[in-house]
Design a protein around this motif. Sequence first.
Motif, PDB file in Angstrom:
ATOM      1  N   UNK A  26      -3.794  15.109   4.921  1.00 19.82           N
ATOM      2  CA  UNK A  26      -4.896  15.613   5.661  1.00 19.82           C
ATOM      3  C   UNK A  26      -5.924  14.705   6.288  1.00 19.82           C
ATOM      4  N   UNK A  27      -6.089  13.694   5.442  1.00 19.31           N
ATOM      5  CA  UNK A  27      -7.229  12.589   5.725  1.00 19.31           C
ATOM      6  C   UNK A  27      -6.706  11.418   6.366  1.00 19.31           C
ATOM      7  N   UNK A  28      -5.431  11.253   6.079  1.00 20.09           N
ATOM      8  CA  UNK A  28      -4.823   9.964   6.591  1.00 20.09           C
ATOM      9  C   UNK A  28      -5.316   8.623   5.645  1.00 20.09           C
ATOM     10  N   UNK A  29      -5.923   8.903   4.536  1.00 15.14           N
ATOM     11  CA  UNK A  29      -6.278   7.863   3.937  1.00 15.14           C
ATOM     12  C   UNK A  29      -5.319   7.094   3.157  1.00 15.14           C
ATOM     13  N   UNK A  30      -5.325   5.663   3.195  1.00 17.17           N
ATOM     14  CA  UNK A  30      -4.138   5.043   2.473  1.00 17.17           C
ATOM     15  C   UNK A  30      -4.450   4.721   0.987  1.00 17.17           C
ATOM     16  N   UNK A  31      -3.524   4.752   0.239  1.00 18.55           N
ATOM     17  CA  UNK A  31      -3.900   4.634  -1.107  1.00 18.55           C
ATOM     18  C   UNK A  31      -2.690   4.079  -1.920  1.00 18.55           C
ATOM     19  N   UNK A  32      -2.665   3.216  -3.009  1.00 20.19           N
ATOM     20  CA  UNK A  32      -1.427   2.830  -3.833  1.00 20.19           C
ATOM     21  C   UNK A  32      -1.411   3.941  -4.852  1.00 20.19           C
ATOM     22  N   UNK A  33      -0.145   4.252  -4.998  1.00 18.66           N
ATOM     23  CA  UNK A  33       0.010   5.260  -5.965  1.00 18.66           C
ATOM     24  C   UNK A  33       1.483   5.076  -6.444  1.00 18.66           C
ATOM     25  N   UNK A  34       1.897   5.599  -7.664  1.00 18.76           N
ATOM     26  CA  UNK A  34       3.412   5.468  -8.202  1.00 18.76           C
ATOM     27  C   UNK A  34       3.664   7.037  -8.474  1.00 18.76           C
ATOM     28  N   UNK A  35       5.021   7.281  -8.170  1.00 17.42           N
ATOM     29  CA  UNK A  35       5.646   8.569  -8.544  1.00 17.42           C
ATOM     30  C   UNK A  35       6.271   8.755  -9.699  1.00 17.42           C
ATOM     31  N   UNK A  36       6.282   9.853 -10.340  1.00 22.67           N
ATOM     32  CA  UNK A  36       6.862  10.313 -11.527  1.00 22.67           C
ATOM     33  C   UNK A  36       7.322  11.604 -11.572  1.00 22.67           C
TER      34      UNK A  36
END
Length: 89
Positions: A26-36
Motif C-alpha cells: 500500500x505505502x511503497x515503503x522499502x524495508x529489510x525483512x526476512x521470511x519464515x
Amino acid sequence: MADISWKQTAQELPPEKVEVSTIAPASGMEQTLKREGNLWWTPDGSMYVYYTPSMWRFLEPEPQAKEPNPRSYAPERGYSSDYGYPYYR
C-alpha cells in the motif's frame, strides 16, 4: 554477484531466513525483512509485519574495500632509496 533486481512476491519467494529488501504493497515503503514460512519478520526477529510485501530483492552487496597499495607513501612508512624496499620509522 547476487541478482539485485526486484521480484514479484506473488511469482517468486525469497529463501527463508535470508534478509532481503522489500516493498510494502500500500505505502511503497522499502524495508529489510526476512521470511519464515508465511510470515515476514524484522531482521532481529523481534516482530513480524501484518502484510506480505509486494516485491523483494536481495540486499545490495557491500562495496569491497580496496587493498592499500604497498608502494604508496604513508606517514608511518617510507621507502629506502635503494630498490624501493619499505622501511618503518
